[in-house]
Design a protein around this motif. Structure first.
Motif, PDB file in Angstrom:
ATOM      1  N   CYS A 116       0.892   3.751   3.059  1.00 48.13           N
ATOM      2  CA  CYS A 116       1.354   3.399   4.660  1.00 48.13           C
ATOM      3  C   CYS A 116       2.959   3.766   4.400  1.00 48.13           C
ATOM      4  O   CYS A 116       3.377   3.017   3.896  1.00 48.13           O
ATOM      5  N   SER A 145      -3.131   1.733   8.878  1.00 45.24           N
ATOM      6  CA  SER A 145      -4.395   0.917   7.948  1.00 45.24           C
ATOM      7  C   SER A 145      -5.155   0.610   9.047  1.00 45.24           C
ATOM      8  O   SER A 145      -4.556  -0.394   9.771  1.00 45.24           O
ATOM      9  N   ASN A 172       0.671  -1.173   0.340  1.00 44.71           N
ATOM     10  CA  ASN A 172       0.141  -0.068  -0.252  1.00 44.71           C
ATOM     11  C   ASN A 172       1.230   1.378   0.111  1.00 44.71           C
ATOM     12  O   ASN A 172       1.799   1.323   0.542  1.00 44.71           O
TER      13      ASN A 172
END
Length: 145
Positions: free
Chosen positions: A115, A123, A112
């Motif tokens: 992140c 998250s 991701n």
């Protein structure tokens, strides 16, 4: 049988994530201090096991238990450490810890772009999926505590 808590550390000892489910007793110190103590203990045990083992251990340190709980340990080649504390009735959960790393952490955090790596996982998707997965485990008891 039950799950007490779970820690996720990076290679530098930063606690990336912490969850707890059926933890009956708190440490009585700030969480940051608890994370440092846990990581230091893991570092020392790993070092001790590798130096004192009479055999060349492929997997190294996997778990230890006290009279009250069992600590399960999984380390990835990149140095991510997954630690789960359970009651004594839980056997080897290496596959569970590997799943938490590969199917949850890697897929929902590492891949991701929103992140940042090396920081506490923010998250909500990771947190909720981790919670659902742990609660679905056959040794997770909703009656504990």
């Amino acid at each position: 049988m039950t799950v007490h808590n779970l820690y996720l550390f990076d290679r530098n000892g930063v606690c990336l994530h912490y969850s707890e489910w059926h933890r009956k007793k708190q440490a009585g110190i700030p969480k940051e201090e608890e994370y440092k103590l846990m990581y230091g203990m893991l570092f020392s045990i790993r070092s001790f096991v590798s130096k004192m083992s009479p055999l060349d251990m492929k997997d190294g340190f996997l778990a230890f238990q006290t009279s009250r709980y069992k600590l399960h340990y999984y380390e990835t080649p990149t140095g991510i450490k997954v630690v789960m504390n359970t009651d004594l009735g839980v056997g080897s959960i290496r596959d569970v810890l590997h799943h938490i790393y590969s199917a949850l952490y890697v897929e929902l955090v590492v891949k991701n772009p929103l992140c940042p790596l090396g920081q506490t996982v923010q998250s909500e998707l990771f947190r909720s999926r981790l919670d659902s997965y742990v609660r679905s485990l056959p040794f997770f008891s909703a009656r504990a505590g």
